[in-house]
Design a protein around this motif. Structure first.
Motif, PDB file in Angstrom:
ATOM      1  N   LEU A   1      37.844  42.663  33.199  1.00 36.80           N
ATOM      2  CA  LEU A   1      37.515  42.415  34.778  1.00 36.80           C
ATOM      3  C   LEU A   1      38.627  41.878  35.700  1.00 36.80           C
ATOM      4  O   LEU A   1      38.813  42.344  36.605  1.00 36.80           O
ATOM      5  CB  LEU A   1      36.407  41.642  34.706  1.00 36.80           C
ATOM      6  N   TYR A   2      39.334  40.798  35.154  1.00 37.61           N
ATOM      7  CA  TYR A   2      40.225  39.982  35.727  1.00 37.61           C
ATOM      8  C   TYR A   2      41.758  40.391  35.509  1.00 37.61           C
ATOM      9  O   TYR A   2      42.474  39.700  36.174  1.00 37.61           O
ATOM     10  CB  TYR A   2      40.021  38.505  35.642  1.00 37.61           C
ATOM     11  N   LYS A   3      41.951  40.997  34.566  1.00 32.53           N
ATOM     12  CA  LYS A   3      43.416  41.196  34.131  1.00 32.53           C
ATOM     13  C   LYS A   3      44.050  40.047  33.835  1.00 32.53           C
ATOM     14  O   LYS A   3      45.370  40.121  33.976  1.00 32.53           O
ATOM     15  CB  LYS A   3      44.193  42.205  34.950  1.00 32.53           C
ATOM     16  N   GLU A   4      43.308  39.158  33.358  1.00 30.67           N
ATOM     17  CA  GLU A   4      44.053  37.858  32.917  1.00 30.67           C
ATOM     18  C   GLU A   4      43.544  37.528  31.753  1.00 30.67           C
ATOM     19  O   GLU A   4      42.295  37.771  31.471  1.00 30.67           O
ATOM     20  CB  GLU A   4      43.699  36.859  34.040  1.00 30.67           C
TER      21      GLU A   4
ATOM     22  N   ARG B   1      30.981  36.373  43.815  1.00 30.96           N
ATOM     23  CA  ARG B   1      31.442  36.569  42.807  1.00 30.96           C
ATOM     24  C   ARG B   1      32.602  35.429  42.849  1.00 30.96           C
ATOM     25  O   ARG B   1      32.823  34.676  41.620  1.00 30.96           O
ATOM     26  CB  ARG B   1      32.337  37.822  42.560  1.00 30.96           C
TER      27      ARG B   1
ATOM     28  N   THR C   1      44.543  38.399  40.479  1.00 34.85           N
ATOM     29  CA  THR C   1      43.020  38.363  39.891  1.00 34.85           C
ATOM     30  C   THR C   1      41.744  38.891  40.554  1.00 34.85           C
ATOM     31  O   THR C   1      41.041  39.539  40.167  1.00 34.85           O
ATOM     32  CB  THR C   1      42.570  36.805  39.492  1.00 34.85           C
TER      33      THR C   1
ATOM     34  N   SER D   1      42.172  42.717  40.972  1.00 30.73           N
ATOM     35  CA  SER D   1      41.411  43.365  39.640  1.00 30.73           C
ATOM     36  C   SER D   1      39.920  43.157  39.876  1.00 30.73           C
ATOM     37  O   SER D   1      39.255  44.073  39.600  1.00 30.73           O
ATOM     38  CB  SER D   1      41.933  42.668  38.608  1.00 30.73           C
ATOM     39  N   LEU D   2      39.438  42.288  40.486  1.00 22.84           N
ATOM     40  CA  LEU D   2      38.173  42.114  40.428  1.00 22.84           C
ATOM     41  C   LEU D   2      37.480  42.916  41.377  1.00 22.84           C
ATOM     42  O   LEU D   2      36.463  43.775  41.167  1.00 22.84           O
ATOM     43  CB  LEU D   2      37.387  40.695  40.716  1.00 22.84           C
TER      44      LEU D   2
ATOM     45  N   ALA E   1      37.561  46.590  40.135  1.00 18.00           N
ATOM     46  CA  ALA E   1      36.335  46.881  39.193  1.00 18.00           C
ATOM     47  C   ALA E   1      35.179  46.959  39.652  1.00 18.00           C
ATOM     48  O   ALA E   1      34.248  47.816  39.240  1.00 18.00           O
ATOM     49  CB  ALA E   1      36.295  45.473  38.171  1.00 18.00           C
TER      50      ALA E   1
END
Lengths: 213, 189
Positions: free
Chosen positions: A100-103, B70, B86, B89-90, B93
């Motif tokens: 989800l966060y690529k972390e 979120r 981050t 990326s969220l 998704a």
């Protein structure tokens, strides 16, 4: 989790306000093989006794310490099969976070989610609590961290801790030996010496100490 | 008319020296009729992270609400703000979750990451990220914006110069697009 016949929880309160099933689970943990963890200044050490029921067991097939992510590992005391289920779920949760966060997941978040799973099993229909306590060791942006997670789902951050048999001896030993600025090598040494307190035979200790040196 | 052109929008984000700027137009239309001239398309997620949403206005507003939700939960759990990478990326998704019934939005994300390094990116309506080092554009005026930015952009601009550049690029591009305009909102961080 549990079929419709068992929509009630098996973990119920006693009149004194205790959850007896969890107490019993902790007893199961307390009679499991000793494991311990030590947080050093630049890392975390987790160790456990690997006592196999017979010399015929293929020792390479037994893995008591498992990795959850490349920077988080876990050791358990108690029922091995229960720990495998938790390791599987935790690994999945860590990967979901990553997706989800690529972390990489922070240690606290993974511990929190694992603890939530363990708590679920104390309040769901037809299931029993896990018979393991986990020591989760990880290294992330906040530095080295060590957490203990109990069958009830409560978790604590420790500088050093032990679980399983001989826990009081081991903890007393750790209290004496622990220093805040310990290096990783010192911590490994201390871990082995702590396990020695009533666990390993003198011959095994010599072996391990030699390996470390 | 395409669903992305129903409300009309223009969004641009640019990278400067340890700073970023994000700008949008202010028109809200229903096809050819202008309905509002003070519509907000850029939203703050936290002090160092802004997101602009072009495309269908209703989806932009709903998506913004979901993203804020979120992020607030993330802040409570992890006790820190989300890094721009981050967050990107969220968003990606979340958009892909609706792959076969998407949000008709094109987000533009701009923020300052570790050590105040500026980060910008855009993505299509189903979450394909496009990272850039200089500028990103979105909306009905995007083709004009590409041209304007390409010619006006210089690397490592100070905040004041960045503000001038992004404003000029936005205003000249929306002048060539009948569906966006009526002024601009510019944020420089």
């Amino acid at each position: 989790m549990g079929d419709s016949q068992y929509s009630f929880s098996l973990t119920t309160f006693s009149p004194s306000g205790k959850l007896v099933q969890i107490e019993h689970a902790l007893t199961a943990v307390g009679s499991g093989q000793t494991s311990l963890g030590i947080k050093a200044a630049n890392g975390v050490v987790i160790a456990t006794e690997k006592k196999l029921p017979s010399i015929l067991v293929d020792e390479t097939s037994v893995q008591k310490i498992q990795i959850l992510t490349p920077n988080i590992g876990v050791v358990y005391s108690g029922m091995g099969p229960d720990s495998r289920v938790l390791v599987r779920k935790s690994r999945k949760q860590a990967e979901q976070y990553q997706r989800l966060y690529k972390e990489t997941i922070p240690v606290t978040q993974l511990v929190r989610e694992t603890a939530a799973v363990m708590q679920e099993f104390t309040q769901s229909g037809g299931v029993r609590p896990f018979g393991v306590s986990l020591l989760v060791a990880g290294f992330d942006d906040k530095g080295p961290q060590l957490y203990q997670v109990d069958p009830s789902g409560s978790y604590f951050s420790w500088k050093a801790s032990a679980m399983g048999k001989n826990v009081s001896n081991a903890k007393a030993f750790l209290e004496k030996r622990y220093t805040d600025d310990m290096e990783l090598d010192d911590a490994v040494h201390t871990a082995i010496l702590t396990l020695k307190e009533g666990v390993l035979t003198p011959a095994e200790i010599e072996d391990y100490l030699q390996e470390v040196e | 008319m395409s669903i992305f052109e129903y409300n009309g929008s223009a969004l641009v984000a640019m990278v400067g020296k340890n700073c970023f700027a994000i700008a949008s137009d202010r028109r809200l239309g229903v096809q050819l009729q202008t309905v509002a001239t003070d519509f907000q398309r850029i939203f703050k997620i936290h002090d160092k992270l802004f997101v602009g949403l072009s495309g269908l206005a209703t989806d932009a507003q709903t998506l913004y609400q979901r993203l804020v939700f979120r992020h607030k939960l993330y802040q409570l759990r992890e006790e820190r703000d989300m890094k721009p990478e981050t967050f990107a990326s969220l968003v990606s998704a979340i958009l892909y979750e609706k792959r076969f019934g998407p949000y008709f939005c094109q987000p533009v994300i701009a923020g300052l990451g570790d050590e105040d390094k500026p980060f910008i990116c855009t993505m299509d309506s189903i979450g394909a990220k496009e990272l850039a080092k200089d500028f990103v554009v979105a909306g009905t005026a995007s083709e004009s914006l590409y041209g304007a930015c390409e010619s006006m952009f210089k690397p490592d601009m100070e905040p004041e110069e960045l503000f001038e550049t992004i404003s000029q690029a936005l205003l000249s591009s929306v002048d060539r697009d009948c569906l966006s305009g009526w002024g601009g909102h510019v944020y420089v961080v």
